[in-house]
Enzyme design. Structure first.
Site, short mmCIF file in Angstrom:
data_model
loop_
_atom_site.label_atom_id
_atom_site.label_comp_id
_atom_site.label_asym_id
_atom_site.label_seq_id
_atom_site.Cartn_x
_atom_site.Cartn_y
_atom_site.Cartn_z
N ASP A 74 25.60 44.83 36.25
CA ASP A 74 26.14 45.75 37.24
C ASP A 74 26.42 47.15 36.66
O ASP A 74 26.91 48.02 37.37
CB ASP A 74 27.38 45.20 37.93
N HIS A 78 36.72 37.67 34.76
CA HIS A 78 37.97 38.16 35.35
C HIS A 78 39.02 37.05 35.48
O HIS A 78 40.18 37.34 35.82
CB HIS A 78 37.74 38.76 36.73
N ASP A 105 29.39 43.72 30.90
CA ASP A 105 29.48 43.87 32.35
C ASP A 105 30.16 45.20 32.66
O ASP A 105 30.98 45.70 31.88
CB ASP A 105 30.31 42.70 32.90
N HIS A 131 32.46 45.90 34.64
CA HIS A 131 33.89 45.74 34.85
C HIS A 131 34.54 45.18 33.59
O HIS A 131 33.97 44.33 32.91
CB HIS A 131 34.16 44.79 36.01
#
Length: 349
Positions: A291, A167, A202, A204
């Protein structure tokens, strides 16, 4: 298979996280590294310590003012009044358009710690304690060491990076991420390989990695993630974001609806691996988070631990020199099993 990890990465021990309007306990626990080291041990893999490599590999991706901020933030925080909180934590944020083609911003015009906080820390999930910078730098060095091993002829290398990185933009930390380990590694690999692909699995969207390479045609970025229409990071990760300028067509987002399980993920993975082959990638970086697991406390997908074996097998089938860079995964009780399954698929097919 070689792996890299430095014990200093476990020193980062965030205390605060804002979720649904409440300050709650942080999710990126140091215990995560213990579970992942145990999984490596089950495969007979003994991680090596990365060597200190200076800031040049970091500055090849990140803005110097941003890196200087991360390096000095804790010391500057100590100059605030005694009622300051236990960690460096932002409270104000500048406007950002959310345009995926927006590049690195100029340095912050605010010079005090409070103003620079909001400029360089993009949300309230990136608090910084006394050991944060040390862990962040060691995490980046771990990614660099893994990339260097791949450049040296290794077929597959695992970089156990913590804190995570995908991120982090060129000039902003967010989402538990401070420096973008996967992007730093991909840029390092470009010194040896003409075309590099980043496959992010991931849950996200890898918004920081996308931003780093969005206007380039030498690095393909592919992200399989939960639909950002109502899921972090919200403002990027949509399927129509394909790159900008020279990078048009070199970014592929494959968002999945909440509750998607292996059949939907497999379809996206098939599309992703086909894109990597068509791109002609000479080397691959896998941004590996767990995740997407059904037990993850902040995820929205429904993979099982066993599904990560299939992910590993798909990566193996690509037949590229591969660096695996650790990203998220916050169900501490299952992340070791996820890595165990991934490595089994990667090594056994």
């Amino acid at each position: 298979m070689r792996a890299f990890y430095h014990p200093d990465q476990a020193l980062h021990d965030p205390q605060q996280y804002l979720r649904f309007g409440r300050v709650v306990a942080a999710k990126d626990l140091p215990e995560r590294t213990t579970r992942l080291l145990d999984a490596l041990d089950r495969h007979g893999i003994r991680p090596e310590h990365p060597v200190e490599c200076g800031l040049d590999p970091v500055l090849a991706v990140h803005a110097e003012g941003f890196v200087d901020f991360l390096r000095t933030a804790w010391d500057e925080w100590q100059t605030l009044p005694p009622e300051r909180g236990p960690e460096v934590w932002p409270a104000t944020f500048p406007y950002w358009s959310g345009r995926p083609d927006a590049g690195t911003r100029p340095p912050s015009r605010a010079t005090g710690i409070l103003g620079r906080l909001g400029w360089y820390l993009g949300d309230m999930s990136v608090p910084m304690g006394p050991d944060a910078w040390r862990s962040v730098l060691r995490s980046a060095e771990t990614a660099v060491a893994g990339a260097d091993a791949l450049c040296g002829g290794e077929a597959a290398v695992f970089a156990l990076c913590r804190p995570s990185g995908h991120h982090a933009r060129t000039d902003r930390a967010s989402g538990f991420c401070y420096l973008n380990n996967a992007a730093i590694a991909a840029q390092r690999l470009r010194e040896r390989f003409a075309r590099v692909a980043v496959l992010d699995v991931d849950v996200h969207h890898g918004d920081g990695t996308q931003q780093v390479f969005y206007d380039r045609d030498d690095v393909l970025t592919v992200s399989i993630h939960g639909d950002p229409a109502d899921f972090y990071p919200f403002y990027t990760g949509f399927a129509d974001e394909r790159g900008h300028g020279a990078g048009e067509g070199a970014n592929l987002n494959l968002p999945l609806p909440p509750g998607a399980a292996w059949p939907q993920f497999e379809a996206a993975l098939t599309t992703a691996t086909a894109a990597i082959r068509n791109f002609g990638a000479d080397a691959l970086v896998v941004a590996l988070g767990y995740d997407a697991h059904e037990a993850d406390p902040i995820g929205i997908l429904k993979l099982t631990s066993a599904d990560f074996r299939r992910v590993g097998a798909a990566v193996r089938a690509l037949g590229r020199p591969t660096l695996i860079v650790q990203e998220g995964g916050y169900a501490v009780e299952v992340i070791g099993d996820c890595l165990d399954a991934f490595l089994t698929g990667l090594q056994d097919g």
